[in-house]
Scaffold this active site. Sequence first.
Site, mmCIF file in Angstrom:
data_model
loop_
_atom_site.group_PDB
_atom_site.id
_atom_site.type_symbol
_atom_site.label_atom_id
_atom_site.label_comp_id
_atom_site.label_asym_id
_atom_site.label_seq_id
_atom_site.Cartn_x
_atom_site.Cartn_y
_atom_site.Cartn_z
ATOM 1 N N HIS A 3 0.850 -1.187 0.000
ATOM 2 C CA HIS A 3 0.000 0.000 0.000
ATOM 3 C C HIS A 3 0.887 1.238 0.000
ATOM 4 O O HIS A 3 1.348 1.674 1.055
ATOM 5 C CB HIS A 3 -0.907 0.007 1.233
ATOM 6 C CG HIS A 3 -1.764 -1.222 1.349
ATOM 7 N ND1 HIS A 3 -2.024 -1.853 2.546
ATOM 8 C CD2 HIS A 3 -2.402 -1.939 0.400
ATOM 9 C CE1 HIS A 3 -2.804 -2.900 2.325
ATOM 10 N NE2 HIS A 3 -3.042 -2.975 1.029
ATOM 11 N N ASN A 19 -4.082 4.303 -4.562
ATOM 12 C CA ASN A 19 -3.637 4.605 -3.196
ATOM 13 C C ASN A 19 -2.788 5.860 -3.121
ATOM 14 O O ASN A 19 -2.736 6.524 -2.082
ATOM 15 C CB ASN A 19 -2.831 3.436 -2.638
ATOM 16 C CG ASN A 19 -3.650 2.168 -2.454
ATOM 17 O OD1 ASN A 19 -4.877 2.204 -2.446
ATOM 18 N ND2 ASN A 19 -2.977 1.043 -2.321
ATOM 19 N N THR A 43 -7.743 0.243 0.535
ATOM 20 C CA THR A 43 -8.478 -0.058 -0.690
ATOM 21 C C THR A 43 -9.876 0.547 -0.694
ATOM 22 O O THR A 43 -10.325 1.099 -1.705
ATOM 23 C CB THR A 43 -8.561 -1.577 -0.914
ATOM 24 O OG1 THR A 43 -7.244 -2.120 -0.917
ATOM 25 C CG2 THR A 43 -9.243 -1.900 -2.228
#
Length: 510
Positions: A436, A470, A482
């Site tokens: 991420h 992201n 998400t």
Amino acid sequence: MSADVDVLIVGSGPAGSTYARTIGDALPDARILMVEMGPEIPGVRGNHTQNMTDEERAAAQMLTQGPDAGRERMQALADIAEGFDPSVEFRQTILPGLFFVDPRPELAPGEVGLPAASMASGVGGMGIHWGTSTPRPEQSERIPFIPADEMDAALTHAEHLLGVEKPEGLGEGLSAALRTVIAHEFDGPGLTPVGFMASANRHDGAARVFSGTGAILGDLEATVPGFELRPRTLARRVIVEDGVAVGADLEDLETGAVTEVRASYVVVCADGLRTPQVLFASGIRPPALGHHLNEHFQVTSFAYLKDELDPTRFVIDPAKVGYVVVPFSDARPMQGGTLPLALSPYNMGLGDDPSLQRLAVVVWYGAKDIQFADAVEFSDTETDWVGMPKMRIRYARTAKDEATIAEMVANVKRAASVLGTLTEEPSLAAGGSSLHYQGTVRMGATDDGASVCDPQLRVWGVENLYVGGNGVIPTSTAANPTLTTVALAWRAANDVVARLRVRESVGAER
């Protein structure tokens, strides 16, 4: 020149697919071209790898490893950075079909890098691999300049798109017992109460079904005749004329042919690292591009559950996952999780060994101290495996980060001590393991040089150019991003719809 398409979308992952679905649902006659540099995946479009058979999963993995395509996974993992753990669990649940940016980066003094930073290559992007955790952002994880009611509505829509199940109440059986133990240890004044993780997977009566990118795309290809998803197609650059994005140069990676496609609107959702790469290659280089790079820290261990929590003492309902979560709070800027293997929805290839079933994963994620200097940089002279500007990641930890990590380690030990017995010392995952990567095309309330796009994800200074993924998130988060990413893409896609409708109206009046 007239546009070839109404909207060109770069990237077929969750954000790009949300743009496509939202625009297509609102304007079924729209011409939408989505390009993906990776290949088609056999089977149902956008299917999650957890839904596949072992044979299908292996085939998808071999196809989608980018420069490592066609190599066995263990061979591809053979030369990795110190501290990166290619464990069966990590490889089987998170990494099939991903490839590393640079597992042995050159580090400047004081840097730790992101040696495990990985990318997805293939139709569906990261959305066919992700863990499906979908917690809502809490407190300072939320974006302060988006009105709370607007963001909540967007998050609700994102939950609908992803098929999120949100466990309510105190749980049942083993899940309830685990939640009680963890809540007694970690609940307190000013802290978000312990609960259960919302997830984009469901039990259909026979097996657990995971939401891949296909859950977002739905039947778009059948209902929108003008929608096309073109695989093995690389966006080399966005074409900008007089400050307006008018299309892109697209390369067919099978033939090497480059075509100029004109578009009324261009949307770049390549991922947190490749989206700024595409902008850089296009000569779009605002001061914040690639900077403020951050991901959450991850500290993990296992607990051997005490007798009172022995899974054999409970009736295990396969429809009830019961992943206990300690949510993020400003007073404790981290998120904790506990999931016994006996309740795990993931196919981890561990068999039915009773001793393994009594193990529980204990993991804590910590929010990064965001710094401008943490960045993905791009070369004007060197290129990567597909000929795009080569990346170099600059990443360090501050004193605040070290304190956060120390508290995470302590919390893993605390959790394990009330669950049973810690089986091994908690370990900090190598940088990049979270997958991420945020902040690299971050949004901002004003064009003050500290952000790349506005709250509607329109790139500052370039008309008709949007971004997604992201990388647009400007806050430091511990939670999986998400859900937030899909919510923000939905908001931005509605802005594109409104602008297309204005064009249609003006055209009709003429």
